[in-house]
Design an enzyme around this catalytic site. Structure first.
Site, PDB file in Angstrom:
ATOM      1  N   SER A 263       0.706  -1.122   0.105  1.00  0.00           N
ATOM      2  CA  SER A 263      -0.182   0.006  -0.085  1.00  0.00           C
ATOM      3  C   SER A 263       0.893   1.308   0.090  1.00  0.00           C
ATOM      4  O   SER A 263       2.001   1.394   0.155  1.00  0.00           O
ATOM      5  CB  SER A 263      -0.884  -0.040   1.139  1.00  0.00           C
ATOM      6  OG  SER A 263      -0.254   0.529   2.437  1.00  0.00           O
ATOM      7  N   ASP A 264       0.257   2.476  -0.445  1.00  0.00           N
ATOM      8  CA  ASP A 264       0.975   3.713  -0.051  1.00  0.00           C
ATOM      9  C   ASP A 264       0.897   4.186   1.402  1.00  0.00           C
ATOM     10  O   ASP A 264       0.058   3.289   1.997  1.00  0.00           O
ATOM     11  CB  ASP A 264       0.297   4.819  -1.134  1.00  0.00           C
ATOM     12  CG  ASP A 264       1.331   5.796  -1.330  1.00  0.00           C
ATOM     13  OD1 ASP A 264       2.434   5.977  -0.667  1.00  0.00           O
ATOM     14  OD2 ASP A 264       1.179   6.401  -2.396  1.00  0.00           O
ATOM     15  N   TRP A 265       1.442   4.995   1.847  1.00  0.00           N
ATOM     16  CA  TRP A 265       1.538   5.575   3.097  1.00  0.00           C
ATOM     17  C   TRP A 265       0.167   5.594   3.725  1.00  0.00           C
ATOM     18  O   TRP A 265      -0.283   6.705   3.484  1.00  0.00           O
ATOM     19  CB  TRP A 265       2.387   6.754   3.461  1.00  0.00           C
ATOM     20  CG  TRP A 265       2.393   7.516   4.534  1.00  0.00           C
ATOM     21  CD1 TRP A 265       1.474   7.927   5.222  1.00  0.00           C
ATOM     22  CD2 TRP A 265       3.708   7.395   5.391  1.00  0.00           C
ATOM     23  NE1 TRP A 265       1.959   8.506   6.465  1.00  0.00           N
ATOM     24  CE2 TRP A 265       3.269   8.027   6.610  1.00  0.00           C
ATOM     25  CE3 TRP A 265       4.850   6.923   5.217  1.00  0.00           C
ATOM     26  CZ2 TRP A 265       4.336   8.408   7.647  1.00  0.00           C
ATOM     27  CZ3 TRP A 265       5.702   7.381   6.240  1.00  0.00           C
ATOM     28  CH2 TRP A 265       5.441   7.981   7.395  1.00  0.00           C
TER      29      TRP A 265
END
Length: 712
Positions: A263-265
């Site tokens: 995932s992204d942040w």
């Protein structure tokens, strides 16, 4: 497997059956908490905290990012492989976007080189530097196609074209993965953020998604990219980090991607803000079952999902599949064999030379009236003016990792070094975002003393990149007024732009004789700019993105579909504006030279081709000027009639060609007919029989024409 031949480390994919059995055995020995721990990825502030080290000991962490330096990664890795129960090594990630220690041009600039070999070389150098510092995984390349320059992250990608973007994506994957893992991001459609606003939603049809936004990701997958990062945005209401169509149907079932998805942040916990999950455990369930294997920074998988697995709300098989993808990646990277992966950094001289070459090729000459450029280094007096002329931090651009401002060569330094016989006078005039004009007087005085004035104007480095959307695209602060004040002196002006996105240059394009787009070029910005300004290098960069005339034209891109009423200046009731031309200020692919080129005698063969065939377009290119130069020969194709409205032109091939003055050469560009597909009425790729127009020229708006027929 042959597609992975470019990467030395990917040979680990050929691991023996015994190695695979060892992973099966390892998975069988893992507790549920240890399995979920492998899916947990956390950020550190330069070095791991005591709490994070304890998570490593407990087997509840699969990787760390933002741990900087081998002196910091090695102790944590030692804990993982000697003190944790199962001795599973960690991944160490970092955003190595356009250099680690040596900073190269931003990706958008580098795309303007139209030179995938340079992109591969800079990614390779960045990867080796990062590997020497203990990093084994980068969150790059970013391959989002962007049509809206208000979006700050346009600086991190390759612009607006899926063909150019695909070549650059594959090149950067190959380069990075000589030494570290690459991550292609952001999957998918993130560059279509509404209003150009960071983190915003997107509305993209499946046809447009497959034709425009997905091809660079597919190219990265075909090049063997190790991991894919899910995006922040929703697509027609379905967030990318919980979108099973993207991560399962397209990525795994259609493309057979063998790697893992991260995932992204905090994009997993942000499913709650999107409104598609209530409690955070539900957000984690949705992301994991959609195919997001590793949770970056939210901590939800390791903290909240065990109960859902035990209650059969998440199948254990889903967890096991995600864990196995992470373990296979670690095996593929060689971490079980060599967890510390000590590497030697390349020589500074080598990387600086590469940085200068990449920067030279990235510079785009937009305008050169009366052949003001190149400058004579023996010019009596040169005025160098502007807030970016002697600025060291900003040429590094966004996401410059460990780049050091003191190592940057400024434009003023580059000009002084090259024009040592000239008197070079300098005045900043104003700050980048100043509202005061007190410095104008000194700038105007310097210009009046000079034979030529070089104004270096543009953005701060952090005005592009993540969380850097702009609602206007003009020069910040009072820079426009500074430009006008200097131009009013009558001294010839060269405008040198330093920026991470297309700017609106309405006044400058009409009043300034020479405009040079340098973007953010990295540590060798000043030397490369001087190389071009004084003609030691003939500019060969091309625009990877369209420049609008005014903000109201945005979004603007060359490969749009036609309308039933195309623009006609003689017919009011056609698709255009009342107040400005419908055409861009500077079209995609544009880039001038200090010489001139002529195209003639275009032939396409065979005249009739099947889908299984390849057509060859041969054009005569002549250097009709007085200098050696490099032309980027560009081939565009248009399907004349199709079951879905065709795009007006699509880039399908290009070639960098260097010719001496007076030299002419036959240049051949090959295009596989099967690559002329579009998404048909059934949402499947198709190449339909019919006539195709072929355009070969120097940019997307010009060119000589020919055609061929595709037959059943």
């Amino acid at each position: 497997m042959s597609r992975l031949g470019h990467s030395l480390l990917l040979a680990a994919l050929l691991a023996s059956p015994a190695a695979a059995q060892n992973l099966d055995s390892l998975l069988a020995r893992m507790t549920l908490e240890e399995k979920l721990g492998q899916l947990n990825l956390l950020s550190a502030g330069g070095r791991a905290s005591p709490e994070q080290m304890q998570l490593v000991r407990a087997g509840k962490l699969g990787g760390l990012f933002n741990v900087i330096g081998a002196e910091n990664t090695t102790p944590v890795q030692r804990i993982a492989v000697t003190e944790s129960r199962l001795k599973i090594p960690l991944l160490f990630g970092l955003d190595v976007i356009h250099g680690y220690r040596t900073i190269f041009p931003i990706p958008l600039a580098e795309a303007g080189s139209f030179d995938p070999e340079v992109a591969e070389a800079t990614a390779r150098a960045a990867g080796v530097e990062a590997a020497a510092a203990g990093i084994n995984w980068t969150y790059a390349p970013m391959v989002d196609i962007a049509h809206d320059p208000r979006w700050g992250r346009i600086a991190e990608g390759s612009g607006e074209d899926p063909y150019l973007g695909s070549l650059m994506a594959a090149a950067r994957v190959r380069g990075f993965q000589q030494s570290i893992f690459a991550t292609v991001k952001h999957f998918a459609g993130y560059g279509a953020a509404e209003a150009g606003r960071e983190y915003n939603e997107t509305e993209i049809s499946e046809r447009t998604m497959r034709e425009i936004y997905l091809p660079p990701f597919k190219a990265a997958v075909d090049a063997g990219v190790a991991s894919v990062m899910s995006a922040f945005n929703s697509i027609a209401g379905v967030p990318a980090s919980g979108n099973a169509w993207l991560t399962d149907t397209v990525l795994r079932q259609e493309w057979h991607f063998p790697g893992f998805v991260v995932s992204d942040w905090t994009s997993v916990i942000e499913l709650m803000q999107h409104g598609v999950a209530g409690p955070q455990a539900e957000a984690g369930r949705r992301a994991l079952t959609a195919g997001v294997d590793m949770d970056m920074q939210s901590g939800i998988y390791v903290d909240s999902l065990a109960a859902l697995v035990r209650a059969n709300r998440i199948p254990l098989a889903v967890v096991d599949s995600a864990v196995m993808r992470i373990l296979r990646a670690k095996l593929r990277l060689g971490l079980f064999r060599d967890p510390y992966r000590a590497r030697t950094a390349p020589s500074a001289a080598e990387t600086r030379a590469l940085a200068r070459r990449a920067a030279r090729e990235s510079i785009v000459l937009l305008k050169n009236d009366r052949a003001l450029l190149p400058l004579d280094p023996k010019t009596a007096t040169i005025a160098v003016i502007g807030p970016l002329a002697d600025n060291k931090p900003e040429p590094l651009g966004p996401w410059h990792t460990l780049g050091q401002a003191e190592e940057v060569v400024t434009v003023l330094q580059g000009i002084r070094a090259r024009a040592s016989a000239a008197q070079v006078v300098y005045a900043p005039g104003a700050g980048i975002e100043d509202t005061a004009t007190a410095g104008f007087a000194a700038a105007v005085a310097a210009a009046k003393r000079a034979n030529v004035a070089v104004l270096v104007l543009g953005e701060r480095g952090d005005m592009s990149g993540e969380a850097a959307s702009r609602a206007s695209l003009g020069l910040p602060g009072v820079q426009q007024q500074l430009l006008e004040a200097v131009a009013a002196t009558g001294t010839p002006v060269v405008l040198v732009l330093m920026n991470g996105r297309p700017l609106v240059l309405e006044w400058a394009s009409d009043h300034v004789p020479a405009i040079v787009e340098t973007w953010f070029l990295g540590v060798e910005a000043g030397n490369a700019t001087a190389d071009v300004l004084f003609g030691d290098v003939n500019p060969s960069g091309r625009l990877p993105v369209t420049f609008p005339r005014v903000l109201g034209q945005v979004p603007i891109y060359y490969n749009h579909r036609n309308t039933g009423r195309p623009p006609d200046p003689n017919n009011k009731f056609t698709s255009k504006y009342l107040d400005v031309p419908v055409t861009p200020r500077y079209p995609f692919g544009l880039g001038l030279s200090y010489t001139t080129f002529a195209y003639s005698d275009l032939k396409v063969s065979p005249a009739r081709a099947r889908v299984s065939d390849t057509v060859t377009a041969t054009v005569t290119l002549a250097n009709t000027g007085k200098r050696e130069g490099t032309e980027v020969v560009q081939l565009y194709v248009r399907d004349e009639v199709a079951s879905v409205s065709p795009r007006v032109r699509e880039l399908k091939a290009f070639q960098r060609v260097t010719l001496k003055p007076g030299e002419a050469r036959a240049v051949s560009l090959r295009v596989a007919v099967r690559d002329l597909w579009f998404i048909g009425l059934d949402l499947k790729p198709v190449v339909e029989p019919g006539t195709f127009r072929v355009y070969v020229g120097s940019n997307s708006a010009e060119g000589v024409e020919a055609g061929f027929e595709c037959i059943p």
